[in-house]
Design an enzyme around this catalytic site. Structure first.
Site, short mmCIF file in Angstrom:
data_model
loop_
_atom_site.label_atom_id
_atom_site.label_comp_id
_atom_site.label_asym_id
_atom_site.label_seq_id
_atom_site.Cartn_x
_atom_site.Cartn_y
_atom_site.Cartn_z
N TYR A 50 3.53 -14.90 -2.75
CA TYR A 50 2.92 -14.11 -3.61
C TYR A 50 3.24 -14.77 -4.95
CZ TYR A 50 2.17 -10.78 0.23
OH TYR A 50 1.99 -10.18 1.51
N HIS A 108 7.33 -14.18 7.58
CA HIS A 108 5.86 -13.75 7.08
C HIS A 108 4.75 -14.12 8.25
CE1 HIS A 108 3.41 -13.69 3.13
NE2 HIS A 108 2.67 -13.11 3.89
N1 LIG Z 1 1.70 -9.91 5.66
C1 LIG Z 1 0.91 -10.37 5.41
O1 LIG Z 1 0.61 -11.47 6.09
C2 LIG Z 1 -0.05 -9.79 4.16
C3 LIG Z 1 -1.49 -10.19 4.13
C4 LIG Z 1 -2.23 -9.52 2.98
C5 LIG Z 1 -1.56 -8.68 2.33
N2 LIG Z 1 -0.35 -8.12 2.59
C6 LIG Z 1 0.29 -7.22 1.80
O2 LIG Z 1 -0.46 -6.12 1.89
C7 LIG Z 1 -0.86 -5.45 0.59
C8 LIG Z 1 -2.07 -4.71 0.42
O3 LIG Z 1 -2.99 -5.36 1.19
P1 LIG Z 1 -4.33 -6.13 0.15
O4 LIG Z 1 -3.92 -6.03 -1.23
O5 LIG Z 1 -4.95 -7.16 0.92
O6 LIG Z 1 -5.45 -4.69 0.71
P2 LIG Z 1 -5.63 -3.29 0.14
O7 LIG Z 1 -4.52 -2.50 -0.25
O8 LIG Z 1 -6.43 -2.74 1.49
O9 LIG Z 1 -7.02 -3.57 -1.00
C9 LIG Z 1 -6.47 -3.64 -2.14
C10 LIG Z 1 -7.80 -3.67 -2.81
O10 LIG Z 1 -8.52 -2.49 -2.92
C11 LIG Z 1 -8.76 -1.82 -4.22
N3 LIG Z 1 -8.15 -0.60 -4.09
C12 LIG Z 1 -7.17 -0.07 -4.22
N4 LIG Z 1 -7.06 1.49 -4.11
C13 LIG Z 1 -8.34 1.80 -4.02
C14 LIG Z 1 -9.03 2.90 -3.95
N5 LIG Z 1 -8.32 4.05 -4.05
N6 LIG Z 1 -10.35 2.97 -3.97
C15 LIG Z 1 -10.99 1.91 -4.27
N7 LIG Z 1 -10.27 0.58 -4.18
C16 LIG Z 1 -9.12 0.50 -4.15
C17 LIG Z 1 -7.73 -2.55 -5.06
O11 LIG Z 1 -8.26 -2.97 -6.41
P3 LIG Z 1 -7.70 -2.34 -7.68
O12 LIG Z 1 -6.39 -3.20 -7.78
O13 LIG Z 1 -8.51 -2.86 -8.76
O14 LIG Z 1 -7.50 -0.98 -7.78
C18 LIG Z 1 -7.73 -4.13 -4.19
O15 LIG Z 1 -8.88 -4.95 -4.66
C19 LIG Z 1 -0.76 -6.67 -0.36
O16 LIG Z 1 -0.86 -6.37 -1.62
C20 LIG Z 1 0.34 -7.34 0.28
O17 LIG Z 1 1.50 -6.86 -0.42
C21 LIG Z 1 0.53 -8.73 3.59
#
Ligand SMILES: NC(=O)c1ccc[n+]([C@@H]2O[C@H](COP(=O)([O-])OP(=O)(O)OC[C@H]3O[C@@H](n4cnc5c(N)ncnc54)[C@H](OP(=O)(O)O)[C@@H]3O)[C@@H](O)[C@H]2O)c1
Length: 278
Positions: A50, A108
């Site tokens: 990241y 990961h």
């Molecule tokens: N292990 C892996 O392979 C892997 C892969 C992908 C992700 N991850 C981890 O998982 C975490 C979360 O996943 P993600 O960021 O992909 O997806 P997510 O948390 O499902 O969605 C994040 C998105 O949703 C928006 N959002 C957040 N809360 C909201 C709400 N209450 N209403 C409307 N929109 C909202 C955010 O925008 P705003 O910021 O503008 O609010 C952002 O664009 C990542 O940050 C990372 O740490 C791990």
């Protein structure tokens, strides 16, 4: 607000919800992470890939809480799966974070064509024994990958962080994790850009409980027993995403959301048997 916790198979505890930090970077990342901690998040999820471990460490120092009240989790990238590389990778994470221990460190992705994920796992087992990492786990591991690392080391991962959202509810992998005593964490827990906020199963539950669709999805995650790690750069959304412990979905609401699942529901085709990340 006190966040409930899960007890992991190594005796440590993990908050029932954490904060995802990808793709936050730079000063905006530090202020978003500090505001998340102020909102009440205690588990911060980062990864070497990241590119924001330094910002996570800066936020931990800037937030004013004692280090031991926070849980910092990072991940070994695919290019560091050899045993020595994995050891060096975790030391590199600690250096960038400016911390002397990690609460949780994951492999990961398994990258099965490289075939060295069990070496990376062995490195984590040794680093845990040395006290540099409190809990160790994996991410994106299938049952076969889990069984291999358990067979080779006798140590079961404490956590398996997998893609999990209403369009991909991971019924089977959740059952595998549970059978093996592994805590499921959910990445992209809201469904990211494909968040099913407008689906009637979600919208109807939101109206019934007078909460937002995002809160319904995160509450569904909590009731599944998974630990979601939603990312938001927005303080109001950070607070709303954490405020999911004051209502309960009934069995029909839970089932209707899980029924949104579909075989092609993955966000970007991240099948751990074929998708590789270095
Ligand atoms: N292990 C892996 O392979 C892997 C892969 C992908 C992700 N991850 C981890 O998982 C975490 C979360 O996943 P993600 O960021 O992909 O997806 P997510 O948390 O499902 O969605 C994040 C998105 O949703 C928006 N959002 C957040 N809360 C909201 C709400 N209450 N209403 C409307 N929109 C909202 C955010 O925008 P705003 O910021 O503008 O609010 C952002 O664009 C990542 O940050 C990372 O740490 C791990």
């Amino acid at each position: 607000m006190a966040i409930p916790t899960h007890t992991l198979n190594d005796g440590s505890t993990l908050p029932a919800i954490g904060f995802g930090t990808y793709p936050l970077e730079g000063e905006a990342a530090v202020s978003a992470i500090v505001s998340a901690i102020e909102a009440g998040y205690r588990l911060l999820d980062t990864a070497v890939n990241y590119g924001n471990e330094a910002e996570v460490g800066e936020a931990v120092r800037a937030c004013g809480l004692p280090r031991e009240e926070l849980l910092v989790a990072s991940k070994i990238p695919g290019r560091d799966h050899g045993y020595d590389d994995a050891i060096a990778s975790v030391h590199g994470s600690l250096e960038r974070l400016g911390l002397d221990y990690l609460d949780l460190h994951l492999v990961h992705w398994p990258n099965p064509s490289v075939g060295k994920y069990a070496e990376a796992w062995r490195a984590l087992v040794d680093l845990k024994e040395q006290g540099l990492v409190r809990s160790i786990g994996v991410s994106n591991f299938t049952e076969a990958h889990l069984r291999r690392v358990i067979d080779e080391t006798g140590v079961t991962p404490a956590v398996n962080q997998i893609e999990l959202h209403p369009y991909f509810p991971q019924v089977e992998m959740r059952a595998v994790n549970e059978r093996l005593g592994i805590q499921t964490e959910s990445w992209s827990p809201l469904g990211k850009r494909q968040a099913p906020f407008a689906e009637s199963a979600v919208a109807a539950a939101a109206a019934a409980h007078d909460v937002s669709p995002g809160q319904v999805i995160l509450r569904w995650q909590v009731q599944l027993g998974a630990v979601p790690i939603p990312k938001s750069a927005t303080p109001e959304r950070q607070r709303a995403n954490l405020d999911v412990f004051g209502f309960e979905l009934d069995d029909a609401e839970m089932a209707a959301i899980t029924a949104l699942g579909r075989p092609d529901g993955r966000l970007f085709g991240g099948d751990p048997d074929t998708h590789e990340e270095m």
